[in-house]
Motif scaffolding. Structure first.
Motif, mmCIF file in Angstrom:
data_model
loop_
_atom_site.group_PDB
_atom_site.id
_atom_site.type_symbol
_atom_site.label_atom_id
_atom_site.label_comp_id
_atom_site.label_asym_id
_atom_site.label_seq_id
_atom_site.Cartn_x
_atom_site.Cartn_y
_atom_site.Cartn_z
ATOM 1 N N MET A 1 0.846 -1.196 0.000
ATOM 2 C CA MET A 1 0.000 0.000 0.000
ATOM 3 C C MET A 1 0.881 1.245 0.000
ATOM 4 O O MET A 1 1.818 1.342 0.787
ATOM 5 C CB MET A 1 -0.907 0.013 1.235
ATOM 6 N N ASN A 2 0.620 2.196 -0.856
ATOM 7 C CA ASN A 2 1.412 3.415 -0.932
ATOM 8 C C ASN A 2 1.077 4.337 0.230
ATOM 9 O O ASN A 2 -0.080 4.498 0.614
ATOM 10 C CB ASN A 2 1.135 4.151 -2.253
ATOM 11 N N GLN A 3 2.113 4.938 0.770
ATOM 12 C CA GLN A 3 1.928 5.869 1.877
ATOM 13 C C GLN A 3 1.430 7.207 1.342
ATOM 14 O O GLN A 3 1.931 7.725 0.360
ATOM 15 C CB GLN A 3 3.254 6.059 2.625
ATOM 16 N N THR A 4 0.422 7.746 1.986
ATOM 17 C CA THR A 4 -0.137 9.022 1.558
ATOM 18 C C THR A 4 0.822 10.159 1.882
ATOM 19 O O THR A 4 1.315 10.256 3.002
ATOM 20 C CB THR A 4 -1.475 9.285 2.277
ATOM 21 N N PRO A 5 1.141 11.008 0.921
ATOM 22 C CA PRO A 5 2.017 12.146 1.195
ATOM 23 C C PRO A 5 1.444 13.010 2.295
ATOM 24 O O PRO A 5 0.235 13.199 2.392
ATOM 25 C CB PRO A 5 2.046 12.892 -0.142
ATOM 26 N N SER A 6 2.307 13.521 3.156
ATOM 27 C CA SER A 6 1.822 14.305 4.286
ATOM 28 C C SER A 6 2.339 15.732 4.308
ATOM 29 O O SER A 6 1.841 16.553 5.072
ATOM 30 C CB SER A 6 2.205 13.608 5.597
ATOM 31 N N LEU A 7 3.362 16.026 3.513
ATOM 32 C CA LEU A 7 3.931 17.364 3.522
ATOM 33 C C LEU A 7 3.238 18.242 2.491
ATOM 34 O O LEU A 7 2.828 17.766 1.430
ATOM 35 C CB LEU A 7 5.431 17.310 3.235
ATOM 36 N N PRO A 8 3.102 19.532 2.780
ATOM 37 C CA PRO A 8 2.416 20.440 1.849
ATOM 38 C C PRO A 8 2.981 20.399 0.432
ATOM 39 O O PRO A 8 2.223 20.413 -0.537
ATOM 40 C CB PRO A 8 2.630 21.809 2.494
ATOM 41 N N SER A 9 4.313 20.337 0.302
ATOM 42 C CA SER A 9 4.899 20.322 -1.041
ATOM 43 C C SER A 9 4.556 19.044 -1.786
ATOM 44 O O SER A 9 4.435 19.038 -3.013
ATOM 45 C CB SER A 9 6.418 20.492 -0.952
ATOM 46 N N GLN A 10 4.393 17.929 -1.051
ATOM 47 C CA GLN A 10 4.019 16.669 -1.678
ATOM 48 C C GLN A 10 2.548 16.671 -2.088
ATOM 49 O O GLN A 10 2.167 16.044 -3.071
ATOM 50 C CB GLN A 10 4.293 15.507 -0.715
ATOM 51 N N LEU A 11 1.751 17.380 -1.314
ATOM 52 C CA LEU A 11 0.321 17.450 -1.595
ATOM 53 C C LEU A 11 -0.030 18.532 -2.602
ATOM 54 O O LEU A 11 -1.178 18.632 -3.038
ATOM 55 C CB LEU A 11 -0.453 17.707 -0.293
ATOM 56 N N GLY A 12 0.967 19.351 -2.953
ATOM 57 C CA GLY A 12 0.692 20.454 -3.870
ATOM 58 C C GLY A 12 -0.029 21.613 -3.204
ATOM 59 O O GLY A 12 -0.603 22.466 -3.879
ATOM 60 N N VAL A 13 0.020 21.652 -1.868
ATOM 61 C CA VAL A 13 -0.645 22.721 -1.111
ATOM 62 C C VAL A 13 0.348 23.846 -0.857
ATOM 63 O O VAL A 13 1.489 23.600 -0.459
ATOM 64 C CB VAL A 13 -1.184 22.184 0.228
ATOM 65 N N ARG A 14 -0.073 25.064 -1.075
ATOM 66 C CA ARG A 14 0.791 26.217 -0.826
ATOM 67 C C ARG A 14 0.148 27.145 0.195
ATOM 68 O O ARG A 14 -1.035 27.469 0.068
ATOM 69 C CB ARG A 14 1.046 26.994 -2.121
ATOM 70 N N PRO A 15 0.899 27.560 1.211
ATOM 71 C CA PRO A 15 0.349 28.508 2.175
ATOM 72 C C PRO A 15 0.177 29.882 1.534
ATOM 73 O O PRO A 15 0.707 30.152 0.451
ATOM 74 C CB PRO A 15 1.418 28.539 3.277
ATOM 75 N N THR A 16 -0.537 30.760 2.208
ATOM 76 C CA THR A 16 -0.693 32.126 1.714
ATOM 77 C C THR A 16 0.662 32.821 1.704
ATOM 78 O O THR A 16 1.597 32.400 2.397
ATOM 79 C CB THR A 16 -1.659 32.911 2.605
ATOM 80 N N THR A 17 0.752 33.880 0.925
ATOM 81 C CA THR A 17 2.010 34.634 0.852
ATOM 82 C C THR A 17 2.420 35.156 2.225
ATOM 83 O O THR A 17 3.603 35.113 2.591
ATOM 84 C CB THR A 17 1.858 35.817 -0.122
ATOM 85 N N GLU A 18 1.447 35.615 3.000
ATOM 86 C CA GLU A 18 1.746 36.130 4.344
ATOM 87 C C GLU A 18 2.312 35.037 5.233
ATOM 88 O O GLU A 18 3.297 35.248 5.960
ATOM 89 C CB GLU A 18 0.475 36.706 4.968
ATOM 90 N N LEU A 19 1.713 33.844 5.188
ATOM 91 C CA LEU A 19 2.180 32.744 6.030
ATOM 92 C C LEU A 19 3.551 32.259 5.580
ATOM 93 O O LEU A 19 4.431 31.977 6.412
ATOM 94 C CB LEU A 19 1.165 31.602 5.991
ATOM 95 N N ALA A 20 3.766 32.158 4.271
ATOM 96 C CA ALA A 20 5.074 31.750 3.752
ATOM 97 C C ALA A 20 6.155 32.733 4.180
ATOM 98 O O ALA A 20 7.279 32.329 4.529
ATOM 99 C CB ALA A 20 5.023 31.645 2.236
ATOM 100 N N THR A 21 5.826 34.028 4.163
ATOM 101 C CA THR A 21 6.782 35.055 4.595
ATOM 102 C C THR A 21 7.127 34.901 6.065
ATOM 103 O O THR A 21 8.280 35.071 6.467
ATOM 104 C CB THR A 21 6.202 36.456 4.334
ATOM 105 N N ARG A 22 6.130 34.553 6.870
ATOM 106 C CA ARG A 22 6.380 34.328 8.298
ATOM 107 C C ARG A 22 7.288 33.122 8.510
ATOM 108 O O ARG A 22 8.212 33.163 9.339
ATOM 109 C CB ARG A 22 5.063 34.126 9.041
ATOM 110 N N PHE A 23 7.040 32.039 7.765
ATOM 111 C CA PHE A 23 7.906 30.863 7.844
ATOM 112 C C PHE A 23 9.354 31.241 7.537
ATOM 113 O O PHE A 23 10.280 30.889 8.275
ATOM 114 C CB PHE A 23 7.450 29.799 6.840
#
Length: 232
Positions: free
Chosen positions: A1-23
């Motif tokens: 069974m394939n493991q479900t990706p858990s990281l945002p970059s693996q899921l294709g999810v991007r935080p808002t510009t404000e949140l990315a700037t804070r990171f």
């Protein structure tokens, strides 16, 4: 069974510009604080003969301790508090200053400055690319890690057996390329929230990200010094 990706970059999810700037902001603040601490300790040690002698006698235990700190911060980050992780990072940065103090003794100051400025320019360019590019760099991460392992193996081979200055130059050039790539990759991982997701906390994620950026810059600087540095 394939493991479900858990990281945002693996899921294709991007935080808002404000949140990315804070990171990014929090990660770079701790990274630069660590570099300043390293530079201050290195300058203090090299300026005092007694401290240099103490550093030389404790060199191997300090290096082993540095490796242990990186392992503890990276592997146990989820079990550490953000404050404890940050304290361990600063301890690591301070001990790195002890080992890097010998650079001021071995190399001319002008060549150290040249290597530092060159590394800073390349690090800054790679970090900017990683922060703004829309292209996913996830696919190159594995190749970069394999390249790093190859560089470590080749360095030991050259140090113990070959002892070739030409091969050492080739290793150094490869090291620069690998750490430029790692810088861009790590910055993108930070901006996309991977480190925060890995640790379950923005604060702990920022410490782990700062450690990765710190290691990228220090190694980039050391490889540039091997290429450009002139010994006293």
């Amino acid at each position: 069974m394939n493991q479900t990706p858990s990281l945002p970059s693996q899921l294709g999810v991007r935080p808002t510009t404000e949140l990315a700037t804070r990171f990014l902001s929090q990660s770079f603040v701790w990274m630069f604080a660590g570099l300043l601490l390293t530079a201050a300790v290195a300058w203090l040690v090299q300026s005092n003969t007694r401290l240099v002698e103490m550093a030389a006698s404790l060199y191997l235990p300090v290096v082993i301790g540095q490796f242990a700190l990186v392992v503890v911060i990276s592997a146990a980050i989820n079990r550490l508090s953000a404050l404890t992780a940050l304290l361990l990072f600063f301890i690591y940065a301070a001990t790195m200053g002890v080992t890097l103090s010998f650079i001021f003794i071995a190399y001319q100051f002008g060549s150290i400055a040249t290597a530092f400025l060159s590394a800073s320019a390349m690090f800054g360019g790679a970090a900017l690319y990683g922060a703004v590019t829309k292209r996913s760099l996830a696919s190159i991460g594995g190749f970069l890690v394999m390249g790093l392992i190859g560089i470590i193996a080749a360095s030991f081979l050259n140090m113990l057996i070959l002892k070739s200055s030409t091969f050492d130059l080739a290793i150094s050039i490869a090291g620069v390329l690998v750490f430029v790539g790692l810088t861009a990759w790590n910055v993108q991982r930070i901006a996309r929230g991977d480190f925060a997701a890995m640790t379950g906390s923005m604060e702990k994620g920022a410490v782990l990200a700062a450690l990765n950026l710190y290691l990228d810059f220090i190694n980039l600087f050391l490889f540039m010094l091997r290429i450009l540095g002139r010994r006293d």
